[in-house]
Design an enzyme around this catalytic site. Structure first.
Site, PDB file in Angstrom:
ATOM      1  N   LYS A  66      13.176  -4.362  -9.568  1.00 20.73           N
ATOM      2  CA  LYS A  66      12.824  -3.131 -10.292  1.00 20.73           C
ATOM      3  C   LYS A  66      13.524  -3.062 -11.628  1.00 20.73           C
ATOM      4  CE  LYS A  66      10.672  -0.514  -6.794  1.00 20.73           C
ATOM      5  NZ  LYS A  66      10.343   0.713  -6.141  1.00 20.73           N
ATOM      6  N   LYS A  75       4.147  -9.612  -3.433  1.00 21.64           N
ATOM      7  CA  LYS A  75       3.867  -8.555  -2.462  1.00 21.64           C
ATOM      8  C   LYS A  75       2.861  -7.554  -3.041  1.00 21.64           C
ATOM      9  CE  LYS A  75       6.805  -4.913  -1.849  1.00 21.64           C
ATOM     10  NZ  LYS A  75       6.489  -3.600  -1.314  1.00 21.64           N
ATOM     11  N   LYS A  91       2.407  -0.679  -4.693  1.00 27.26           N
ATOM     12  CA  LYS A  91       1.845   0.494  -5.376  1.00 27.26           C
ATOM     13  C   LYS A  91       1.996   0.409  -6.875  1.00 27.26           C
ATOM     14  CE  LYS A  91       3.824   3.810  -2.400  1.00 27.26           C
ATOM     15  NZ  LYS A  91       5.252   3.701  -2.548  1.00 27.26           N
TER      16      LYS A  91
HETATM   17  P1  ATP Z   1       6.736   0.634  -4.986  1.00 29.53           P
HETATM   18  O1  ATP Z   1       5.746  -0.251  -5.683  1.00 29.53           O
HETATM   19  O2  ATP Z   1       6.784   2.041  -5.477  1.00 29.53           O
HETATM   20  O3  ATP Z   1       8.088   0.000  -4.852  1.00 29.53           O
HETATM   21  P2  ATP Z   1       5.752  -0.340  -2.554  1.00 29.53           P
HETATM   22  O4  ATP Z   1       4.256  -0.315  -2.540  1.00 29.53           O
HETATM   23  O5  ATP Z   1       6.410  -1.635  -2.862  1.00 29.53           O
HETATM   24  O6  ATP Z   1       6.244   0.800  -3.513  1.00 29.53           O
HETATM   25  P3  ATP Z   1       6.266   1.434  -0.364  1.00 29.53           P
HETATM   26  O7  ATP Z   1       4.872   1.931  -0.224  1.00 29.53           O
HETATM   27  O8  ATP Z   1       7.306   2.368  -0.905  1.00 29.53           O
HETATM   28  O9  ATP Z   1       6.336   0.057  -1.161  1.00 29.53           O
HETATM   29  O10 ATP Z   1       6.758   0.914   1.022  1.00 29.53           O
HETATM   30  C1  ATP Z   1       6.619   1.707   2.133  1.00 29.53           C
HETATM   31  C2  ATP Z   1       6.721   0.910   3.378  1.00 29.53           C
HETATM   32  O11 ATP Z   1       5.665  -0.032   3.420  1.00 29.53           O
HETATM   33  C3  ATP Z   1       8.011   0.113   3.486  1.00 29.53           C
HETATM   34  O12 ATP Z   1       8.372   0.096   4.852  1.00 29.53           O
HETATM   35  C4  ATP Z   1       7.630  -1.248   3.041  1.00 29.53           C
HETATM   36  O13 ATP Z   1       8.401  -2.231   3.647  1.00 29.53           O
HETATM   37  C5  ATP Z   1       6.181  -1.334   3.500  1.00 29.53           C
HETATM   38  N1  ATP Z   1       5.390  -2.164   2.603  1.00 29.53           N
HETATM   39  C6  ATP Z   1       5.136  -1.922   1.287  1.00 29.53           C
HETATM   40  N2  ATP Z   1       4.388  -2.895   0.752  1.00 29.53           N
HETATM   41  C7  ATP Z   1       4.152  -3.769   1.759  1.00 29.53           C
HETATM   42  C8  ATP Z   1       3.439  -4.985   1.846  1.00 29.53           C
HETATM   43  N3  ATP Z   1       2.809  -5.488   0.789  1.00 29.53           N
HETATM   44  N4  ATP Z   1       3.366  -5.597   3.029  1.00 29.53           N
HETATM   45  C9  ATP Z   1       3.972  -5.080   4.131  1.00 29.53           C
HETATM   46  N5  ATP Z   1       4.690  -3.952   4.113  1.00 29.53           N
HETATM   47  C10 ATP Z   1       4.780  -3.293   2.951  1.00 29.53           C
END
Ligand code: ATP
Ligand code: LTN
Length: 335
Positions: free
Chosen positions: A117, A199, A202
């Site tokens: 980040k 990954k 969002k």
């Molecule tokens: P940001 O981009 O704001 O960091 P994010 O999309 O990476 O957000 P979150 O939605 O905040 O992640 O994650 C919420 C939950 O979903 C967490 O438990 C995280 O481990 C899981 N998660 C997020 N992205 C993935 C992914 N691509 N695959 C599996 N689990 C995920």
């Protein structure tokens, strides 16, 4: 009931930092609903974590409310799960500060999410982004959680939480329960459809890489049609050599329940076109009821308010018990 064995406790959370993705659903939320009977479950909307990256205030409010609706629509019955907004329970900030003082600069410097980040937000590497894991440790430890169901990317944060708790317990006695991460076998790391080495996230800048939980079926189908695969034209699970196809297989497996061998048989001798269409359709069907129910719930703001207000009250009751114990242990003069 008397003599009833105390259920184990679960806490997890998601930042309302944008529209929820298929990754957040598969890696986390989808697995939460099934736990309600066996465990005492607390699910948070981590809005305090969200402001470590600059937000538009009205958008943050909208994302938070939509996420409450999406939690319920994904099967989290508010009668059986405590659903609450982190900033509604002041104990998170209060314990977060205490734990900041028991978390080392060196260990925070090693956190992958901080490094990622800060690279993405080079103009705003703020102290909150750095100390984020101490606040997340507070989120978990306040509830004396046994299990933390998250995607694979959060494992490191649950580990540092255990380290902080162990350090604190080592000084003051058994104050915190040590939590375990609870990570799904398939779907722990859903990858971007356009860059399968990254990954799905969002905050991804490529909207085609990311499928959103509330997205329209035609958009979902289009994104899967465009998903990056390889030139081998064979549906086979091999994440190192075939990351794009293997990612699609994981998604298909989660959406349909079929294992990898069955998927390989199903698409034996058929092209990627058929396969991508099938994955897209399976995801559309997986998400359809959630989208429809979220839309219905969003029309009833009074109900959503009643859910998160009741949730905050229940959460605060448990959280304050732990906070009071901590304040006593560190030597704060009682009021
Ligand atoms: P940001 O981009 O704001 O960091 P994010 O999309 O990476 O957000 P979150 O939605 O905040 O992640 O994650 C919420 C939950 O979903 C967490 O438990 C995280 O481990 C899981 N998660 C997020 N992205 C993935 C992914 N691509 N695959 C599996 N689990 C995920
Ligand atoms: N760090 C997590 C969100 C989060 C969380 C938590 C998860 C905040 N507090 C407590 C589990 C337990 C993320 O970025 N996805």
């Amino acid at each position: 009931m008397e003599n009833q064995v105390q259920k184990k406790r679960i806490l997890s959370g998601i930042q309302p930092s944008g529209d929820l993705t298929l990754g957040s659903y598969v890696g986390a939320i989808k697995n939460w609903a099934a736990l309600a009977d066996e465990y005492d479950c607390y699910y948070m909307l981590a809005d305090m974590h969200t402001i470590t990256v600059r937000q538009v205030p009205a958008e943050l409010r909208r994302h938070t409310l939509t996420q409450v609706a999406a939690y319920i629509a994904s099967g989290l019955d508010p009668e059986k799960n405590v659903l609450f907004v982190q900033s509604h329970v002041p104990a998170h900030a209060q314990l977060g500060w205490v734990l900041d003082c028991y978390t080392m600069f060196g260990e925070l410097s090693r956190m992958t999410q901080f490094k990622d980040k800060s690279a993405k937000n080079a103009d705003n590497i703020n102290a909150g982004l750095f100390t984020y894991p101490a606040l997340m440790a507070a989120d978990i430890l306040l509830y004396q959680a046994d299990l933390v169901p998250v995607g694979g990317d959060q494992k490191q944060h649950v580990e540092i939480c255990r380290d902080i708790a162990t350090r604190f317990n080592g000084i003051y006695g058994d104050v915190f329960k040590l939590p375990e991460p609870y990570i799904p076998k398939v779907g722990a790391r859903v990858m971007s459809l356009t860059s399968p080495d990254k990954k799905m996230s969002k905050s991804d800048h490529d909207p085609n890489g990311c499928v959103y939980m509330l997205e329209k079926p035609e958009d979902i189908l289009r994104k899967f049609k465009k998903a990056v695969t390889d030139s081998d034209a064979c549906v086979r699970f091999d994440p190192a050599a075939k990351p794009g196809v293997s990612n699609l297989m994981q998604i298909y497996s989660v959406a349909t329940g079929a294992d990898f061998a069955a998927i390989e048989r199903e698409f034996d001798g058929r092209g990627y076109g058929d396969f991508k269409q099938a994955v897209g359709e399976a995801v559309v069907e997986l998400l359809r009821p959630i989208r429809e129910e979220t839309e219905r719930l969003l029309a009833d703001k009074t109900y959503l308010e009643s859910v998160y207000r009741a949730g905050a009250e229940k959460a605060a009751y448990v959280a304050n018990k732990t906070l009071n114990k901590v304040y006593k242990k560190v030597g704060f003069l009682p009021r």
